[in-house]
Structures are given as C-alpha cells and as structure tokens.
Design an enzyme around this catalytic site. Sequence first.
Site, PDB file in Angstrom:
ATOM      1  N   LYS A  93       0.846  -1.208   0.000  1.00  0.00           N
ATOM      2  CA  LYS A  93       0.000   0.000   0.000  1.00  0.00           C
ATOM      3  C   LYS A  93       0.877   1.253   0.000  1.00  0.00           C
ATOM      4  CE  LYS A  93      -3.256  -0.394   2.929  1.00  0.00           C
ATOM      5  NZ  LYS A  93      -4.129  -0.436   4.116  1.00  0.00           N
ATOM      6  N   LYS A 105       2.048  -4.123  11.123  1.00  0.00           N
ATOM      7  CA  LYS A 105       0.687  -4.103  11.674  1.00  0.00           C
ATOM      8  C   LYS A 105       0.751  -4.713  13.053  1.00  0.00           C
ATOM      9  CE  LYS A 105      -3.599  -3.145  10.171  1.00  0.00           C
ATOM     10  NZ  LYS A 105      -4.033  -2.294   9.062  1.00  0.00           N
ATOM     11  N   THR A 189      -9.253   7.640   5.324  1.00  0.00           N
ATOM     12  CA  THR A 189      -9.429   6.334   4.684  1.00  0.00           C
ATOM     13  C   THR A 189     -10.656   6.368   3.779  1.00  0.00           C
ATOM     14  OG1 THR A 189      -8.408   5.309   6.611  1.00  0.00           O
ATOM     15  CG2 THR A 189      -9.642   3.860   5.145  1.00  0.00           C
ATOM     16  N   ASN A 220     -15.347   3.531  10.873  1.00  0.00           N
ATOM     17  CA  ASN A 220     -14.607   4.691  10.366  1.00  0.00           C
ATOM     18  C   ASN A 220     -14.570   4.686   8.836  1.00  0.00           C
ATOM     19  OD1 ASN A 220     -11.745   5.560   9.268  1.00  0.00           O
ATOM     20  ND2 ASN A 220     -12.226   6.913  10.957  1.00  0.00           N
TER      21      ASN A 220
HETATM   22  N1  LIG Z   1      -9.202   3.077  10.257  1.00  0.00           N
HETATM   23  C1  LIG Z   1      -8.332   3.251   9.289  1.00  0.00           C
HETATM   24  O1  LIG Z   1      -7.654   4.288   9.186  1.00  0.00           O
HETATM   25  C2  LIG Z   1      -8.147   2.202   8.254  1.00  0.00           C
HETATM   26  C3  LIG Z   1      -8.945   1.056   8.195  1.00  0.00           C
HETATM   27  N2  LIG Z   1      -8.786   0.182   7.157  1.00  0.00           N
HETATM   28  C4  LIG Z   1      -9.558  -1.036   7.076  1.00  0.00           C
HETATM   29  O2  LIG Z   1     -10.944  -0.754   6.976  1.00  0.00           O
HETATM   30  C5  LIG Z   1     -11.689  -1.838   7.548  1.00  0.00           C
HETATM   31  C6  LIG Z   1     -12.624  -1.280   8.600  1.00  0.00           C
HETATM   32  O3  LIG Z   1     -11.820  -0.591   9.564  1.00  0.00           O
HETATM   33  P1  LIG Z   1     -12.397   0.618  10.437  1.00  0.00           P
HETATM   34  O4  LIG Z   1     -13.493   1.267   9.704  1.00  0.00           O
HETATM   35  O5  LIG Z   1     -11.230   1.378  10.905  1.00  0.00           O
HETATM   36  O6  LIG Z   1     -12.966  -0.202  11.664  1.00  0.00           O
HETATM   37  P2  LIG Z   1     -14.170   0.171  12.639  1.00  0.00           P
HETATM   38  O7  LIG Z   1     -13.956  -0.626  13.850  1.00  0.00           O
HETATM   39  O8  LIG Z   1     -14.319   1.641  12.759  1.00  0.00           O
HETATM   40  O9  LIG Z   1     -15.451  -0.359  11.827  1.00  0.00           O
HETATM   41  C7  LIG Z   1     -15.619  -1.698  11.409  1.00  0.00           C
HETATM   42  C8  LIG Z   1     -17.075  -1.865  11.033  1.00  0.00           C
HETATM   43  O10 LIG Z   1     -17.258  -3.143  10.420  1.00  0.00           O
HETATM   44  C9  LIG Z   1     -18.440  -3.716  10.971  1.00  0.00           C
HETATM   45  N3  LIG Z   1     -18.422  -5.167  10.779  1.00  0.00           N
HETATM   46  C10 LIG Z   1     -17.666  -6.084  11.403  1.00  0.00           C
HETATM   47  N4  LIG Z   1     -17.996  -7.327  10.953  1.00  0.00           N
HETATM   48  C11 LIG Z   1     -18.963  -7.153  10.021  1.00  0.00           C
HETATM   49  C12 LIG Z   1     -19.712  -8.022   9.181  1.00  0.00           C
HETATM   50  N5  LIG Z   1     -19.518  -9.350   9.197  1.00  0.00           N
HETATM   51  N6  LIG Z   1     -20.645  -7.494   8.357  1.00  0.00           N
HETATM   52  C13 LIG Z   1     -20.852  -6.170   8.317  1.00  0.00           C
HETATM   53  N7  LIG Z   1     -20.169  -5.294   9.075  1.00  0.00           N
HETATM   54  C14 LIG Z   1     -19.240  -5.783   9.915  1.00  0.00           C
HETATM   55  C15 LIG Z   1     -18.447  -3.263  12.409  1.00  0.00           C
HETATM   56  O11 LIG Z   1     -19.723  -3.391  12.990  1.00  0.00           O
HETATM   57  C16 LIG Z   1     -18.034  -1.808  12.222  1.00  0.00           C
HETATM   58  O12 LIG Z   1     -19.164  -1.019  11.860  1.00  0.00           O
HETATM   59  C17 LIG Z   1     -10.646  -2.830   8.081  1.00  0.00           C
HETATM   60  O13 LIG Z   1     -10.375  -3.783   7.092  1.00  0.00           O
HETATM   61  C18 LIG Z   1      -9.426  -1.936   8.289  1.00  0.00           C
HETATM   62  O14 LIG Z   1      -8.220  -2.676   8.287  1.00  0.00           O
HETATM   63  C19 LIG Z   1      -7.886   0.409   6.159  1.00  0.00           C
HETATM   64  C20 LIG Z   1      -7.103   1.523   6.160  1.00  0.00           C
HETATM   65  C21 LIG Z   1      -7.093   2.457   7.251  1.00  0.00           C
HETATM   66  O1  LIG Z   2      -2.334   5.091   9.183  1.00  0.00           O
HETATM   67  C1  LIG Z   2      -1.559   4.152   9.176  1.00  0.00           C
HETATM   68  O2  LIG Z   2      -0.373   4.225   9.420  1.00  0.00           O
HETATM   69  C2  LIG Z   2      -2.007   2.747   8.830  1.00  0.00           C
HETATM   70  C3  LIG Z   2      -3.459   2.546   8.624  1.00  0.00           C
HETATM   71  C4  LIG Z   2      -3.693   1.081   8.419  1.00  0.00           C
HETATM   72  O3  LIG Z   2      -3.512   0.300   9.324  1.00  0.00           O
HETATM   73  C5  LIG Z   2      -4.076   0.578   7.114  1.00  0.00           C
HETATM   74  O4  LIG Z   2      -3.927   1.282   6.106  1.00  0.00           O
HETATM   75  O5  LIG Z   2      -4.520  -0.589   7.031  1.00  0.00           O
END
Ligand SMILES: NC(=O)C1=CN([C@@H]2O[C@H](COP(=O)(O)OP(=O)(O)OC[C@H]3O[C@@H](n4cnc5c(N)ncnc54)[C@H](O)[C@@H]3O)[C@@H](O)[C@H]2O)C=CC1
Ligand SMILES: O=C(O)CCC(=O)C(=O)O
Length: 417
Positions: A93, A105, A189, A220
């Site tokens: 990435k 990670k 993101t 998020n």
């Molecule tokens: N937060 C960040 O800056 C970044 C996050 N990501 C990726 O984005 C994805 C989500 O991360 P975040 O939004 O940060 O996490 P978060 O914890 O804020 O949200 C995750 C969401 O997914 C939902 N969820 C979990 N299992 C589910 C299912 N089986 N069906 C439907 N919804 C489900 C949860 O209820 C929650 O609403 C992950 O793969 C993470 O690695 C990627 C890059 C950066």
């Molecule tokens: O902001 C970062 O350094 C990493 C975010 C992250 O874990 C991802 O892109 O999956």
Amino acid sequence: MAEINPFKSLQEQIDDAAAYLDTGDDVIERLKYPERVLEATLSVDMDDGSVEQFQAYRVQFNGDRGPYKGGIRYHPNVTQAEVTALSGWMVYKCAVVDIPYGGAKGGIAFDPREYSESEVERITRAFAAELRPFIGEDRDIPAPDVNTGQREMNWIKDTYETLERTTEPGVVTGKAPSSGGSAGRVEATGRSTMLTAREAFDYLGRDIEDVTVAVQGYGNAGSITAALLEAEGATVVAVSDSKGGIYAADGLDTSAVKTHKRETGSVVGYPDADRELTNEELLTADVDLLVPAALENAVDAGIAREVRADVVVEAANGPLTPNADDVLTDRDVYVFPDILANAGGVTVSYFEWVQNRQRFAWTEDRVNDELERIVTEAFDRLVDTYESTDVPNFRTAAYVVAIERVADAFDDHGNWP
Ligand SMILES: NC(=O)C1=CN([C@@H]2O[C@H](COP(=O)(O)OP(=O)(O)OC[C@H]3O[C@@H](n4cnc5c(N)ncnc54)[C@H](O)[C@@H]3O)[C@@H](O)[C@H]2O)C=CC1
Ligand SMILES: O=C(O)CCC(=O)C(=O)O
C-alpha cells in the site's frame, strides 16, 4: 466456508504479480515473508482485582522503503497470520501511493466492547510498554485500525514518551489534534475510497451521480466513504454493520444513519429504511458499486458469483478471497484494490508524521488537496499499468507497481551477507 488464511492470500497476490515482473525469484520470495514478528502476552489488572492475559502481536513485514508503518487492531479474531497479512498489505500500500514507509501491523486478540475504559487503557499501555523497544518515529510508527482510534493512539504516545523521557509525537499517528494529530486523518481512509470510486467511474465513462452504492461495515472507513460518496451525488441505498444491514431504494441519509448507530450501537433499526438486509443480501444487492469496509474474506467465490455490482472498491483490507477475486475478474466486474482505495489513512498518517517532525500544522484543505493529488496520481499509474500490460485486473496492476518499487529499493540499498 473453509477458513482462508489471509497471509496465504497475500502471498498469492504477490505471486500473481511476479509473473508480470522481471524481479528475480529470490527477491520475490523475500518479499513474501515478514522480517520480524513480536508476540507478547500482556498480563493486565482488571477492575474487579483479577488479572487477565491477552495475546498481542506486532509484525514488521518489510522496511526497505522506510520505517515500518501500520495500524493496531483490537478484535477477538486477531491472530498472528492475520496481523502478518495486514503488515504485508501495508508494505505494498505504501509503495502504491509512493510514500517513504515499509509496512507493519499490530493487534490484540480481545473485544474492547467487553471491557471498561480503564481496562482498555491498561491493556493499551501494557502493549505500548512491550512495543517500546521496537517503535519510534524513525523505526516503526503505529496508527489506528479496527476498534482503535485517537484515544488509543494518545495512550500509546504518552506511554512511550513517559518511558523514553522524551517528546516524540511522530511515534504514532492518528492521534487527537490536541496530541499532535493531523486535520483530516479521521476522514482520510474513507476519502481515498471515495476518490478511488470517483476516478473509477470517470475512467469507465460513467457519472458518479447515477451510481447506487452498498457499503458493508459502517465504522470509520465505511461511514465516511458513504458520506463522501453521498456528497459527490451518488445514492447510498444499503449499509450494514456486524448486527445486520438496512436498505432504502431512494437512498439513505448517511449522517442520520451514523447518528442512529451512535445512539443505538447499530445501523439496524434505522427508522427511515425500507427494510432490513442480511450480510449476504447486502453484498449481492442490485447496485452499481459495492464497498466492502468491514473485515477480511467477506466475499468468497460463492458470494462473488452473486454480486450484482459491476464495480467493487475495497475500503477494507483483504475483503475478497483469492477465489472471489478470480470469479469477479472472469465476470468482468472491476475491482479497485484495498492497497490503493484505503491508502488515504496511511497517506494522511504520513502527513501527520511530517507535521510532527516539523512542529508545523497543516490546514485541513492542504491535507485534503495533497491526499487527492497522491490518490489520483496513483490511480493513473495503475490505469497505465493495466492498459500497457496483460495483467488481468487492477489488483495485479497495483502489485506490479508496488513490488517493482520495493524491489528497486532493496536492490539499491544492497543486501547483508
Ligand atoms: N481506520 C483506518 O484508518 C483504516 C482502516 N482500514 C480497514 O478498513 C476496515 C474497517 O476498519 P475501520 O473502519 O477502521 O474499523 P471500525 O472498527 O471503525 O469499523 C468496522 C465496522 O465493520 C463492521 N463489521 C464487522 N464485521 C462485520 C460483518 N460481518 N458485516 C458487516 N459489518 C461488519 C463493524 O460493525 C463496524 O461497523 C478494516 O479492514 C481496516 O483494516 C484500512 C485503512 C485504514
Ligand atoms: O495510518 C496508518 O499508518 C495505517 C493505517 C492502516 O492500518 C491501514 O492502512 O490498514
């Protein structure tokens, strides 16, 4: 569904791209395995006086292009294999968007919703103390991921700075602005996912205002992607979280859904929806764009055969199994991969780190403008690669670009005996 090991998926993705590269097999093999794995057992005092143990991991996958970088996840399903895959995806990435980092990670296997705030703080500080010898603003820089955010990053920074007797805000990113966090990081993101979708429909000659969207996961990444796509004129008709999904043919008010989730803990029960959906119904909804924004392996080959969207933009890391990827490629569904579409998070983390080192804060407009420039340039580079080679899809194009950059860095700095 058979358990899919996400680390094996990462290795398959690298092998798929290697077939289109001149990079030697020895280098490709090296790029398929992590450099270093930290496993720690955290013993933490609970509020009732008992002591509980938690398994925690930090994997530093590759540092050829710069300090290790990547988020920390709190989830009961965290395993070493999952964290290793996620750390590898970080390497490629950062290379796709050409920011000067390697990949790492971390994760702790627990559900923070089952613990009090002070317990989560002690668990986080215990992890930070174990991480201390391995992290630092020139070494390895954690950030938020699933179930972590500004609060946890502030605790890690404070623990590190206290133990090291220093001030080093760039040791973690995704902090609150009061602790040195960047404007725009919370939205970053979802913003890159929106930008990727916007560029994708433009590339396909279609107007984003005519696009209907389903978003799996309303945290998020998912909720911000939904809000920003709505602001671009798209119609978000379906969203879900771990408790279920909702559908409204005329479009959901993404902000009202977010308020409902904040107040009740789920999107389910949102009063202005036409109906509720299962997870599978959401993934196979009759929409133009599907945005998986939850966890790995959400779409397997069986679901992929039923997906009705003709464009998939991955906000989550690794949401498609390799077989699902093949099915969607065979069905001419365009998949714009995670290592581009969710790279906004780490890109604005990079901006945060630059600001921390310079002790100079950027405006939100500057952050968003620089992010847009980086994502659109990376998108164009993928399109060039996709059109000028025989790669079957945009994921392989992304890995071709990324592996070439990592392998060049490795070649240029030479190898130790
Ligand atoms: N937060 C960040 O800056 C970044 C996050 N990501 C990726 O984005 C994805 C989500 O991360 P975040 O939004 O940060 O996490 P978060 O914890 O804020 O949200 C995750 C969401 O997914 C939902 N969820 C979990 N299992 C589910 C299912 N089986 N069906 C439907 N919804 C489900 C949860 O209820 C929650 O609403 C992950 O793969 C993470 O690695 C990627 C890059 C950066
Ligand atoms: O902001 C970062 O350094 C990493 C975010 C992250 O874990 C991802 O892109 O999956």
